[in-house]
Write an enzyme that holds these catalytic residues in place. Structure first.
Site, PDB file in Angstrom:
ATOM      1  N   ASP A  97       3.690   6.947   7.899  1.00 33.06           N
ATOM      2  CA  ASP A  97       2.809   6.247   8.841  1.00 33.06           C
ATOM      3  C   ASP A  97       3.569   5.231   9.694  1.00 33.06           C
ATOM      4  OD1 ASP A  97       3.347   4.444   6.814  1.00 33.06           O
ATOM      5  OD2 ASP A  97       1.405   3.439   7.050  1.00 33.06           O
ATOM      6  N   SER A 132       0.257  -1.082  10.254  1.00 33.96           N
ATOM      7  CA  SER A 132       0.330   0.155   9.470  1.00 33.96           C
ATOM      8  C   SER A 132      -0.015   1.405  10.262  1.00 33.96           C
ATOM      9  CB  SER A 132      -0.564  -0.003   8.244  1.00 33.96           C
ATOM     10  OG  SER A 132      -0.363   1.062   7.369  1.00 33.96           O
ATOM     11  N   HIS A 133      -1.055   2.108   9.806  1.00 33.72           N
ATOM     12  CA  HIS A 133      -1.435   3.385  10.394  1.00 33.72           C
ATOM     13  C   HIS A 133      -2.341   3.212  11.606  1.00 33.72           C
ATOM     14  CE1 HIS A 133      -4.198   1.851   7.486  1.00 33.72           C
ATOM     15  NE2 HIS A 133      -5.168   2.505   8.085  1.00 33.72           N
ATOM     16  N   ASP A 191       4.345   2.058   9.526  1.00 31.16           N
ATOM     17  CA  ASP A 191       5.360   1.179   8.945  1.00 31.16           C
ATOM     18  C   ASP A 191       6.104   1.815   7.769  1.00 31.16           C
ATOM     19  OD1 ASP A 191       2.981   1.070   7.473  1.00 31.16           O
ATOM     20  OD2 ASP A 191       3.451  -0.892   6.656  1.00 31.16           O
ATOM     21  N   LYS A 214       4.544   0.247  -1.391  1.00 25.75           N
ATOM     22  CA  LYS A 214       4.537   1.697  -1.459  1.00 25.75           C
ATOM     23  C   LYS A 214       5.586   2.209  -0.485  1.00 25.75           C
ATOM     24  CE  LYS A 214       0.432   2.071   1.531  1.00 25.75           C
ATOM     25  NZ  LYS A 214      -0.209   0.751   1.630  1.00 25.75           N
ATOM     26  N   ASP A 257       5.174   3.199   4.840  1.00 26.55           N
ATOM     27  CA  ASP A 257       4.863   3.071   3.413  1.00 26.55           C
ATOM     28  C   ASP A 257       3.918   4.155   2.903  1.00 26.55           C
ATOM     29  OD1 ASP A 257       2.640   2.057   4.674  1.00 26.55           O
ATOM     30  OD2 ASP A 257       2.679   0.096   3.693  1.00 26.55           O
ATOM     31  N   ARG A 258       3.294   4.901   3.798  1.00 23.14           N
ATOM     32  CA  ARG A 258       2.409   5.980   3.338  1.00 23.14           C
ATOM     33  C   ARG A 258       3.119   7.329   3.412  1.00 23.14           C
ATOM     34  NH1 ARG A 258      -3.741   4.962   5.180  1.00 23.14           N
ATOM     35  NH2 ARG A 258      -3.810   2.739   4.734  1.00 23.14           N
TER      36      ARG A 258
HETATM   37  C1  G16 Z   1      -3.253  -0.971   2.879  1.00 22.07           C
HETATM   38  C2  G16 Z   1      -3.017  -1.423   1.472  1.00 22.07           C
HETATM   39  C3  G16 Z   1      -3.338  -0.312   0.532  1.00 22.07           C
HETATM   40  C4  G16 Z   1      -4.745   0.176   0.742  1.00 22.07           C
HETATM   41  C5  G16 Z   1      -4.922   0.588   2.189  1.00 22.07           C
HETATM   42  C6  G16 Z   1      -6.337   0.967   2.547  1.00 22.07           C
HETATM   43  O1  G16 Z   1      -2.358   0.035   3.220  1.00 22.07           O
HETATM   44  O2  G16 Z   1      -1.696  -1.831   1.260  1.00 22.07           O
HETATM   45  O3  G16 Z   1      -3.159  -0.785  -0.764  1.00 22.07           O
HETATM   46  O4  G16 Z   1      -5.031   1.250  -0.095  1.00 22.07           O
HETATM   47  O5  G16 Z   1      -4.573  -0.483   3.023  1.00 22.07           O
HETATM   48  O6  G16 Z   1      -7.127  -0.142   2.447  1.00 22.07           O
HETATM   49  P1  G16 Z   1      -8.617  -0.137   2.971  1.00 22.07           P
HETATM   50  O7  G16 Z   1      -9.292   0.980   2.227  1.00 22.07           O
HETATM   51  O8  G16 Z   1      -9.116  -1.495   2.620  1.00 22.07           O
HETATM   52  O9  G16 Z   1      -8.599   0.146   4.463  1.00 22.07           O
HETATM   53  P2  G16 Z   1      -1.604   0.022   4.628  1.00 22.07           P
HETATM   54  O10 G16 Z   1      -0.789   1.284   4.614  1.00 22.07           O
HETATM   55  O11 G16 Z   1      -2.686   0.006   5.667  1.00 22.07           O
HETATM   56  O12 G16 Z   1      -0.800  -1.222   4.623  1.00 22.07           O
END
Ligand code: G16
Length: 542
Positions: A276, A112-113, A278, A375, A280-281
């Site tokens: 971000d 992800s990010h 991937d 997302k 999705d954000r």
């Molecule tokens: C993932 C989850 C999200 C979550 C985020 C932050 O996002 O899919 O639902 O809100 O992590 O999670 P945490 O607060 O546990 O770090 P992504 O974009 O990282 O796949």
């Protein structure tokens, strides 16, 4: 020929908030990725002749794991693998491809990010047939399997050419390299009024999109510059790079500072947006105004009917617990249910499948709808564009009118990153230990009305998730939430979420930092983050 490779379990292959995320050097150990992928295939529901989708955000190590996964899939009875050209599929695009082609699931390779590169992060996430992240029962079963695994299977075969569209075979398995963008872009063209947006672009609607050298570059170029007619250069940093150009592909005000500066400066375009690693954000900034993800969810939900895909209205709105309650007020006005789930997109899946919610969102910059089961960063940007095009209003006008109707939830998240595990746990223990005694106590002018540890019972399948964050709510609706991140790869990250509600006739134009100051000092008093961790300020404020 199927080859059986003996192996032994690795500690800690437990998926977190969103899949298994570790350093590249951990994933690169012999048998590490292979064990995890085999464990997924041992556990996953997949009828004979199943299709598997594979794609990722293009980060370092993506191609290596894709080739490994294809060989393992070939030995495990899959009939067909669909893989994005170049190994690329944004997370929402992968979700769409799984659904569109009736796949039994998919492997999404992303952290992800989190940053990418040989010394940075990698991740593998398994999505099920509805296109969404595997629910906890499945991730627990995968984890249990990783703890007993003693073999993984593969077919000996040369690497697939990931850079040419078309079919090839690995043993009995058909591998099809697909265009990663086309299906997704077509879906967006159905949900949104591309003709109207194109007309407004021709008439002077402007935007800047920062793809952060991550996966959305090709998607944004095709849709924004190709199909909607924004001029070339609207998409910045549009070339996906294995190390994201050395940046942190996290669309917030710290890591997308250049975009923020553009939007706050002279001659800013109408809309500034970023996505971000991937895809999705999303980050949404209007000319001179940042829209918090919680507000963006509420504003999108309130105006979604302006886009063709949502003209029939919404069935419900879902948000994660730490996300502000702004969306709940919209749901109330629309007469539809508002759902509150734990953090993690996987918790929205059952609500979306059961038709109980249409739009979902999280404070962590995620918004999406029932068009996929992830997302979706570009979806949020396109819905904003559709709303701007349909109303002719600016982002600022839409925000101000929203607050004057529903009131304003001032909101901030403070992240304390890379804390040692023991002090991070000590902070959580301290707050948890106080929960029972907090109600009724006054901290400055604030009086605690209730405090608890959030637990969730899924209204569709009845599954129960406990310990999903600590909540301290004050009289009047202000709130502090504390939880540990489940997406980091090193140490612990404490997240402190701060929210204050001002009614429609209250102070709507305040400065967020000033409006939250008393809550921040209450948090200091209750949690003692500075005293326990030695950190006097958060690393990131969003
Ligand atoms: C993932 C989850 C999200 C979550 C985020 C932050 O996002 O899919 O639902 O809100 O992590 O999670 P945490 O607060 O546990 O770090 P992504 O974009 O990282 O796949």
């Amino acid at each position: 020929m199927i080859v059986t490779h003996s192996t032994t379990p690795f500690e800690g292959q437990k998926p977190g908030t969103s899949g298994l995320r570790k350093k590249v050097r951990v994933f690169a150990q012999p048998n590490y990725a292979e064990n995890f992928v085999q464990a997924v295939f041992d556990v996953a529901e997949r009828p004979d002749g199943s299709t598997l989708v594979i794609g990722g955000d293009g980060r370092y190590h993506n191609r290596t794991v894709i080739q490994q996964a294809i060989r393992i899939a070939a030995a495990n009875g899959y009939a067909r693998v669909l893989v994005g050209k170049g190994g690329i599929l944004s997370t929402p695009a992968a979700s769409h491809v799984i659904r569109k082609y009736g796949a039994s699931g998919g492997l999404i390779l992303s952290a992800s990010h989190n940053p990418g590169g040989p010394d940075e992060d990698f991740g593998i996430k398994y999505n099920i047939a509805n296109g969404g992240p595997a629910p906890e029962a499945v991730t627990e079963a995968i984890y249990a399997r990783t703890q007993t695994i003693d073999r993984w299977l593969s077919i000996e075969a040369p690497d697939i050419d990931l850079d040419s569209l078309g079919e090839s075979r690995v043993g009995e398995l058909t591998v099809e390299v697909i265009d990663p963008v086309a299906d997704y872009a077509d879906l967006m063209g159905i949900l949104f009024d591309f003709d109207l947006i194109r007309e407004k672009v021709a008439g002077g609607l402007t935007m800047a999109f920062d793809a952060m050298h991550a996966v959305t570059g090709p998607y944004a170029r095709e849709i924004l510059e190709g199909r909607l007619g924004f001029p070339a250069g609207t998409v910045r940093n549009g070339e996906p790079l294995e190390d994201f150009g050395g940046y942190h592909p996290d669309p917030n005000l710290v890591h997308a500072k250049a975009l923020y500066d553009t939007m706050m400066g002279e001659g800013a375009p109408d809309l500034g947006a970023a996505s971000d690693g991937d895809g999705d954000r999303n980050l949404i900034i209007g000319r001179g105004i940042f829209v918090t993800p919680s507000d963006s969810l509420a504003m999108l939900a309130a105006n979604a009917h302006l886009a063709p895909g949502y003209a029939g209205g919404l069935k419900g709105i879902a948000r994660s617990m730490p996300t502000s309650a702004a969306a709940d007020r919209v749901a109330e006005a629309l007469g539809i249910p508002a759902w509150e789930t734990p953090t993690g997109w996987k918790f929205f899946g059952t609500l979306l499948d059961a038709g109980k919610a249409t739009i979902c969102g999280e404070e962590s910059a995620g918004t999406g709808s029932d068009h996929v089961r992830e997302k979706d960063g570009l979806w949020a940007v396109l819905l904003w564009l559709n709303i701007l095009a349909a109303t002719g209003k600016s982002v600022r006008q839409i925000a101000q009118e929203h607050w004057s109707r529903f009131g304003r939830n001032y909101y901030a998240r403070h992240d304390y990153e890379g804390i040692e595990t023991a002090p991070a746990k000590a902070v959580m223990d301290r707050v948890e230990g106080k929960l029972d005694n907090l109600p009724g106590t006054a901290i400055g002018d604030l009086v605690v009305s209730n405090a608890d540890s959030f637990g969730y019972t899924d209204p569709v399948d009845g599954s129960v998730s406990r310990n999903q964050g600590l909540r301290v709510v004050f009289e009047g609706g202000s709130r502090l939430v504390l939880r540990l991140s489940g997406t980091g790869t090193e140490g612990a990250t404490i997240r402190l979420y701060i929210e204050r509600y001002e009614p429609a006739d209250g102070r709507l134009d305040g400065d967020t930092t000033a409006m939250l100051a008393d809550l921040v000092s209450a948090a200091d008093d209750i949690a003692g983050i500075a005293a326990i961790t030695g950190r006097t300020a958060p690393d990131v404020i969003t």
